[in-house]
Write a protein that holds these residues in place. Sequence first.
Motif, mmCIF file in Angstrom:
data_model
loop_
_atom_site.group_PDB
_atom_site.id
_atom_site.type_symbol
_atom_site.label_atom_id
_atom_site.label_comp_id
_atom_site.label_asym_id
_atom_site.label_seq_id
_atom_site.Cartn_x
_atom_site.Cartn_y
_atom_site.Cartn_z
ATOM 1 N N ARG A 1 1.388 -1.289 3.823
ATOM 2 C CA ARG A 1 2.582 -1.396 2.980
ATOM 3 C C ARG A 1 2.836 -0.099 2.243
ATOM 4 O O ARG A 1 3.977 0.314 2.076
ATOM 5 C CB ARG A 1 2.475 -2.581 2.027
ATOM 6 N N GLY B 1 -0.061 -12.334 -7.013
ATOM 7 C CA GLY B 1 0.646 -11.394 -6.156
ATOM 8 C C GLY B 1 1.401 -12.086 -5.041
ATOM 9 O O GLY B 1 2.553 -11.756 -4.766
ATOM 10 N N GLY C 1 -1.754 -10.213 1.080
ATOM 11 C CA GLY C 1 -2.146 -11.108 -0.003
ATOM 12 C C GLY C 1 -2.650 -12.450 0.495
ATOM 13 O O GLY C 1 -3.675 -12.959 0.015
ATOM 14 N N TYR D 1 5.288 -11.640 -4.482
ATOM 15 C CA TYR D 1 5.814 -11.105 -3.218
ATOM 16 C C TYR D 1 6.790 -12.094 -2.598
ATOM 17 O O TYR D 1 7.844 -11.703 -2.081
ATOM 18 C CB TYR D 1 4.691 -10.805 -2.218
ATOM 19 N N SER D 2 6.432 -13.386 -2.648
ATOM 20 C CA SER D 2 7.318 -14.415 -2.100
ATOM 21 C C SER D 2 8.636 -14.446 -2.859
ATOM 22 O O SER D 2 9.709 -14.551 -2.256
ATOM 23 C CB SER D 2 6.649 -15.792 -2.188
ATOM 24 N N ASN E 1 10.070 -11.988 -4.509
ATOM 25 C CA ASN E 1 10.853 -10.810 -4.160
ATOM 26 C C ASN E 1 11.556 -10.985 -2.824
ATOM 27 O O ASN E 1 12.732 -10.637 -2.687
ATOM 28 C CB ASN E 1 9.973 -9.553 -4.149
ATOM 29 N N LEU E 2 10.859 -11.524 -1.835
ATOM 30 C CA LEU E 2 11.493 -11.757 -0.532
ATOM 31 C C LEU E 2 12.610 -12.790 -0.653
ATOM 32 O O LEU E 2 13.653 -12.659 -0.019
ATOM 33 C CB LEU E 2 10.457 -12.199 0.497
ATOM 34 N N SER F 1 2.964 -6.860 2.007
ATOM 35 C CA SER F 1 2.316 -7.324 0.777
ATOM 36 C C SER F 1 1.935 -8.790 0.878
ATOM 37 O O SER F 1 0.805 -9.171 0.539
ATOM 38 C CB SER F 1 3.248 -7.119 -0.421
ATOM 39 N N ILE F 2 2.874 -9.614 1.318
ATOM 40 C CA ILE F 2 2.579 -11.047 1.399
ATOM 41 C C ILE F 2 1.549 -11.331 2.496
ATOM 42 O O ILE F 2 0.652 -12.164 2.305
ATOM 43 C CB ILE F 2 3.858 -11.894 1.567
ATOM 44 N N TRP G 1 7.363 -5.668 1.279
ATOM 45 C CA TRP G 1 7.093 -7.012 0.767
ATOM 46 C C TRP G 1 6.463 -7.896 1.837
ATOM 47 O O TRP G 1 5.613 -8.732 1.531
ATOM 48 C CB TRP G 1 8.364 -7.634 0.196
ATOM 49 N N TYR G 2 6.865 -7.706 3.098
ATOM 50 C CA TYR G 2 6.240 -8.491 4.178
ATOM 51 C C TYR G 2 4.772 -8.109 4.358
ATOM 52 O O TYR G 2 3.914 -8.982 4.527
ATOM 53 C CB TYR G 2 7.004 -8.334 5.497
#
Length: 102
Positions: free
Chosen positions: A32, A82, A60, A86-87, A89-90, A56-57, A53-54
Amino acid sequence: MQTIMSLLGTTTATDAAWLIVGLLGQLMFTARFLVQWLASEQAGKSVVPVAFWYFSIAGGVIVLAYGIHKLEPVIILGQLPGVVIYSRNLWLISRENNGQRV
């Protein structure tokens, strides 16, 4: 095979598999930052692409699964917020792209 497992500090094939899962999660986090850095260099300014973000999730969730398997409260408590952020934000990005008011 036993020598590799002992070098990795594992005693069973299951432990070795979970170690690989944990390392995969950490690689997602590294990816990321590479994605963000390359996008910023290309744009000539600091940007955060959706792929950030993808990754990141994905990282995570994978590290969270590893923490749950190992019953490591520090990892679990460190990753759980986190994954939620992240979820979110998406979800916000998805709503924005669909023209909905946030």
